[in-house]
Design a protein around this motif. Structure first.
Motif, PDB file in Angstrom:
ATOM      1  N   PHE A   1       0.831  -1.206   0.000  1.00  0.00           N
ATOM      2  CA  PHE A   1       0.000   0.000   0.000  1.00  0.00           C
ATOM      3  C   PHE A   1       0.863   1.253   0.000  1.00  0.00           C
ATOM      4  O   PHE A   1       0.465   2.289  -0.510  1.00  0.00           O
ATOM      5  N   MET A   2       2.066   1.159   0.558  1.00  0.00           N
ATOM      6  CA  MET A   2       2.949   2.330   0.633  1.00  0.00           C
ATOM      7  C   MET A   2       3.331   2.831  -0.763  1.00  0.00           C
ATOM      8  O   MET A   2       3.555   4.013  -0.957  1.00  0.00           O
ATOM      9  N   LEU A   3       3.408   1.922  -1.709  1.00  0.00           N
ATOM     10  CA  LEU A   3       3.835   2.309  -3.054  1.00  0.00           C
ATOM     11  C   LEU A   3       2.806   3.178  -3.757  1.00  0.00           C
ATOM     12  O   LEU A   3       3.132   3.882  -4.711  1.00  0.00           O
ATOM     13  N   SER A   4       1.569   3.168  -3.280  1.00  0.00           N
ATOM     14  CA  SER A   4       0.535   3.992  -3.906  1.00  0.00           C
ATOM     15  C   SER A   4       0.753   5.475  -3.647  1.00  0.00           C
ATOM     16  O   SER A   4       0.155   6.318  -4.309  1.00  0.00           O
ATOM     17  N   VAL A   5       1.612   5.808  -2.713  1.00  0.00           N
ATOM     18  CA  VAL A   5       1.907   7.209  -2.399  1.00  0.00           C
ATOM     19  C   VAL A   5       2.766   7.835  -3.498  1.00  0.00           C
ATOM     20  O   VAL A   5       2.663   9.022  -3.782  1.00  0.00           O
ATOM     21  N   LEU A   6       3.610   7.032  -4.126  1.00  0.00           N
ATOM     22  CA  LEU A   6       4.563   7.549  -5.106  1.00  0.00           C
ATOM     23  C   LEU A   6       3.909   7.808  -6.455  1.00  0.00           C
ATOM     24  O   LEU A   6       3.443   6.891  -7.119  1.00  0.00           O
ATOM     25  N   ARG A   7       3.852   9.020  -6.855  1.00  0.00           N
ATOM     26  CA  ARG A   7       3.371   9.395  -8.190  1.00  0.00           C
ATOM     27  C   ARG A   7       4.279  10.458  -8.764  1.00  0.00           C
ATOM     28  O   ARG A   7       4.855  10.309  -9.819  1.00  0.00           O
ATOM     29  N   HIS A   8       4.426  11.554  -8.031  1.00  0.00           N
ATOM     30  CA  HIS A   8       5.245  12.663  -8.506  1.00  0.00           C
ATOM     31  C   HIS A   8       6.729  12.313  -8.488  1.00  0.00           C
ATOM     32  O   HIS A   8       7.495  12.855  -9.284  1.00  0.00           O
ATOM     33  N   CYS A   9       7.125  11.393  -7.625  1.00  0.00           N
ATOM     34  CA  CYS A   9       8.528  10.953  -7.612  1.00  0.00           C
ATOM     35  C   CYS A   9       8.883  10.307  -8.947  1.00  0.00           C
ATOM     36  O   CYS A   9       9.956  10.553  -9.505  1.00  0.00           O
ATOM     37  N   TYR A  10       7.970   9.476  -9.467  1.00  0.00           N
ATOM     38  CA  TYR A  10       8.225   8.835 -10.756  1.00  0.00           C
ATOM     39  C   TYR A  10       8.263   9.863 -11.884  1.00  0.00           C
ATOM     40  O   TYR A  10       9.086   9.755 -12.807  1.00  0.00           O
TER      41      TYR A  10
ATOM     42  N   THR B   1      -5.837 -13.598  10.461  1.00  0.00           N
ATOM     43  CA  THR B   1      -6.783 -14.477   9.779  1.00  0.00           C
ATOM     44  C   THR B   1      -7.073 -13.915   8.388  1.00  0.00           C
ATOM     45  O   THR B   1      -6.960 -12.716   8.148  1.00  0.00           O
ATOM     46  N   TRP B   2      -7.451 -14.800   7.497  1.00  0.00           N
ATOM     47  CA  TRP B   2      -7.767 -14.398   6.139  1.00  0.00           C
ATOM     48  C   TRP B   2      -9.205 -13.916   6.080  1.00  0.00           C
ATOM     49  O   TRP B   2     -10.091 -14.473   6.714  1.00  0.00           O
ATOM     50  N   SER B   3      -9.433 -12.913   5.287  1.00  0.00           N
ATOM     51  CA  SER B   3     -10.787 -12.416   5.071  1.00  0.00           C
ATOM     52  C   SER B   3     -11.396 -13.164   3.891  1.00  0.00           C
ATOM     53  O   SER B   3     -10.716 -13.410   2.892  1.00  0.00           O
ATOM     54  N   PRO B   4     -12.665 -13.501   3.957  1.00  0.00           N
ATOM     55  CA  PRO B   4     -13.297 -14.152   2.802  1.00  0.00           C
ATOM     56  C   PRO B   4     -13.566 -13.160   1.666  1.00  0.00           C
ATOM     57  O   PRO B   4     -13.881 -13.554   0.563  1.00  0.00           O
ATOM     58  N   THR B   5     -13.415 -11.859   1.929  1.00  0.00           N
ATOM     59  CA  THR B   5     -13.640 -10.841   0.911  1.00  0.00           C
ATOM     60  C   THR B   5     -12.302 -10.341   0.375  1.00  0.00           C
ATOM     61  O   THR B   5     -11.418  -9.969   1.139  1.00  0.00           O
ATOM     62  N   VAL B   6     -12.189 -10.343  -0.945  1.00  0.00           N
ATOM     63  CA  VAL B   6     -10.978  -9.876  -1.607  1.00  0.00           C
ATOM     64  C   VAL B   6     -11.340  -8.681  -2.479  1.00  0.00           C
ATOM     65  O   VAL B   6     -12.337  -8.721  -3.200  1.00  0.00           O
ATOM     66  N   ALA B   7     -10.547  -7.622  -2.403  1.00  0.00           N
ATOM     67  CA  ALA B   7     -10.776  -6.438  -3.232  1.00  0.00           C
ATOM     68  C   ALA B   7      -9.528  -6.147  -4.041  1.00  0.00           C
ATOM     69  O   ALA B   7      -8.415  -6.279  -3.552  1.00  0.00           O
ATOM     70  N   VAL B   8      -9.727  -5.756  -5.280  1.00  0.00           N
ATOM     71  CA  VAL B   8      -8.630  -5.395  -6.178  1.00  0.00           C
ATOM     72  C   VAL B   8      -8.948  -4.031  -6.759  1.00  0.00           C
ATOM     73  O   VAL B   8     -10.069  -3.774  -7.191  1.00  0.00           O
ATOM     74  N   VAL B   9      -7.945  -3.146  -6.760  1.00  0.00           N
ATOM     75  CA  VAL B   9      -8.122  -1.792  -7.286  1.00  0.00           C
ATOM     76  C   VAL B   9      -7.013  -1.524  -8.286  1.00  0.00           C
ATOM     77  O   VAL B   9      -5.854  -1.886  -8.052  1.00  0.00           O
ATOM     78  N   ASP B  10      -7.339  -0.881  -9.389  1.00  0.00           N
ATOM     79  CA  ASP B  10      -6.330  -0.480 -10.362  1.00  0.00           C
ATOM     80  C   ASP B  10      -6.748   0.863 -10.937  1.00  0.00           C
ATOM     81  O   ASP B  10      -7.925   1.208 -10.935  1.00  0.00           O
ATOM     82  N   ALA B  11      -5.762   1.599 -11.407  1.00  0.00           N
ATOM     83  CA  ALA B  11      -6.051   2.937 -11.937  1.00  0.00           C
ATOM     84  C   ALA B  11      -5.277   3.155 -13.226  1.00  0.00           C
ATOM     85  O   ALA B  11      -4.281   2.498 -13.498  1.00  0.00           O
ATOM     86  N   SER B  12      -5.767   4.095 -14.005  1.00  0.00           N
ATOM     87  CA  SER B  12      -5.090   4.508 -15.225  1.00  0.00           C
ATOM     88  C   SER B  12      -5.328   6.004 -15.400  1.00  0.00           C
ATOM     89  O   SER B  12      -5.995   6.636 -14.579  1.00  0.00           O
ATOM     90  N   GLU B  13      -4.823   6.554 -16.474  1.00  0.00           N
ATOM     91  CA  GLU B  13      -5.025   7.978 -16.747  1.00  0.00           C
ATOM     92  C   GLU B  13      -6.492   8.291 -17.035  1.00  0.00           C
ATOM     93  O   GLU B  13      -6.921   9.433 -16.978  1.00  0.00           O
ATOM     94  N   HIS B  14      -7.285   7.259 -17.369  1.00  0.00           N
ATOM     95  CA  HIS B  14      -8.672   7.465 -17.777  1.00  0.00           C
ATOM     96  C   HIS B  14      -9.685   7.124 -16.689  1.00  0.00           C
ATOM     97  O   HIS B  14     -10.878   7.233 -16.915  1.00  0.00           O
ATOM     98  N   GLY B  15      -9.232   6.664 -15.539  1.00  0.00           N
ATOM     99  CA  GLY B  15     -10.167   6.309 -14.476  1.00  0.00           C
ATOM    100  C   GLY B  15      -9.609   5.217 -13.594  1.00  0.00           C
ATOM    101  O   GLY B  15      -8.399   5.035 -13.525  1.00  0.00           O
ATOM    102  N   PHE B  16     -10.499   4.495 -12.946  1.00  0.00           N
ATOM    103  CA  PHE B  16     -10.061   3.414 -12.077  1.00  0.00           C
ATOM    104  C   PHE B  16     -11.124   2.334 -12.051  1.00  0.00           C
ATOM    105  O   PHE B  16     -12.258   2.531 -12.473  1.00  0.00           O
ATOM    106  N   GLY B  17     -10.730   1.175 -11.535  1.00  0.00           N
ATOM    107  CA  GLY B  17     -11.660   0.065 -11.436  1.00  0.00           C
ATOM    108  C   GLY B  17     -11.503  -0.630 -10.103  1.00  0.00           C
ATOM    109  O   GLY B  17     -10.412  -0.673  -9.546  1.00  0.00           O
ATOM    110  N   VAL B  18     -12.600  -1.156  -9.587  1.00  0.00           N
ATOM    111  CA  VAL B  18     -12.609  -1.880  -8.325  1.00  0.00           C
ATOM    112  C   VAL B  18     -13.388  -3.172  -8.526  1.00  0.00           C
ATOM    113  O   VAL B  18     -14.481  -3.158  -9.086  1.00  0.00           O
ATOM    114  N   CYS B  19     -12.815  -4.281  -8.080  1.00  0.00           N
ATOM    115  CA  CYS B  19     -13.517  -5.568  -8.102  1.00  0.00           C
ATOM    116  C   CYS B  19     -13.501  -6.142  -6.694  1.00  0.00           C
ATOM    117  O   CYS B  19     -12.477  -6.091  -6.017  1.00  0.00           O
ATOM    118  N   VAL B  20     -14.635  -6.675  -6.246  1.00  0.00           N
ATOM    119  CA  VAL B  20     -14.734  -7.279  -4.923  1.00  0.00           C
ATOM    120  C   VAL B  20     -15.384  -8.640  -5.085  1.00  0.00           C
ATOM    121  O   VAL B  20     -16.357  -8.810  -5.839  1.00  0.00           O
TER     122      VAL B  20
END
Length: 134
Positions: A62-71, A109-128
């Motif tokens: 999750f820490m890597l999501s902070v880096l945008r302007h550094c790149y 413990t493991w959660s039975p719910t899994v979430a995936v998030v991705d983003a692009s220049e045109h928007g983002f998507g979430v799947c659960v």
């Protein structure tokens, strides 16, 4: 107490935690605070610091999501020395503050719910998805 050190990290086999060693965390925090003061650097130099962030953050990506302007700074100033942009410096100061969270409990413990998030220049998507046990 069973505690192993590996590549700047430590594993506590009794308590079930993985984290950077206190020495590594301190050194990285000092480097990030220095960079947060907007020194004159090249993108090539910043790549090395970002590499240390990536390496330390593998257990908590999750820490890597902070880096945008550094790149962006790295791309723009790879061979050119200039003051680090305020936006990139702010990201590095944020990560310096988040370093205390770099600790993983292997016994969680493991959660039975899994979430995936991705983003692009045109928007983002979430799947659960929730796993159904039969």
């Amino acid at each position: 107490r069973l505690c192993e050190h590996h590549l700047g990290g430590e594993t506590d086999g009794i308590l079930g935690f993985i984290s950077p060693t206190p020495k590594r965390r301190h050194r990285l925090q000092q480097a990030l605070r220095w960079a947060g003061e907007r020194p004159r650097v090249t993108g090539q130099e910043l790549v090395r610091l970002v590499g240390h962030i990536v390496s330390a953050s593998l257990s908590q990506p999750f820490m890597l999501s902070v880096l945008r302007h550094c790149y962006d700074f790295i791309t723009d100033s790879y061979f050119h020395r200039q003051p680090l942009w305020e936006s990139a410096a702010a990201e590095l100061r944020t990560i310096a503050g988040l370093l205390v969270l770099l600790r993983v409990n292997l016994r969680s413990t493991w959660s039975p719910t899994v979430a995936v998030v991705d983003a692009s220049e045109h928007g983002f998507g979430v799947c659960v998805c929730t796993r159904i046990y039969v």
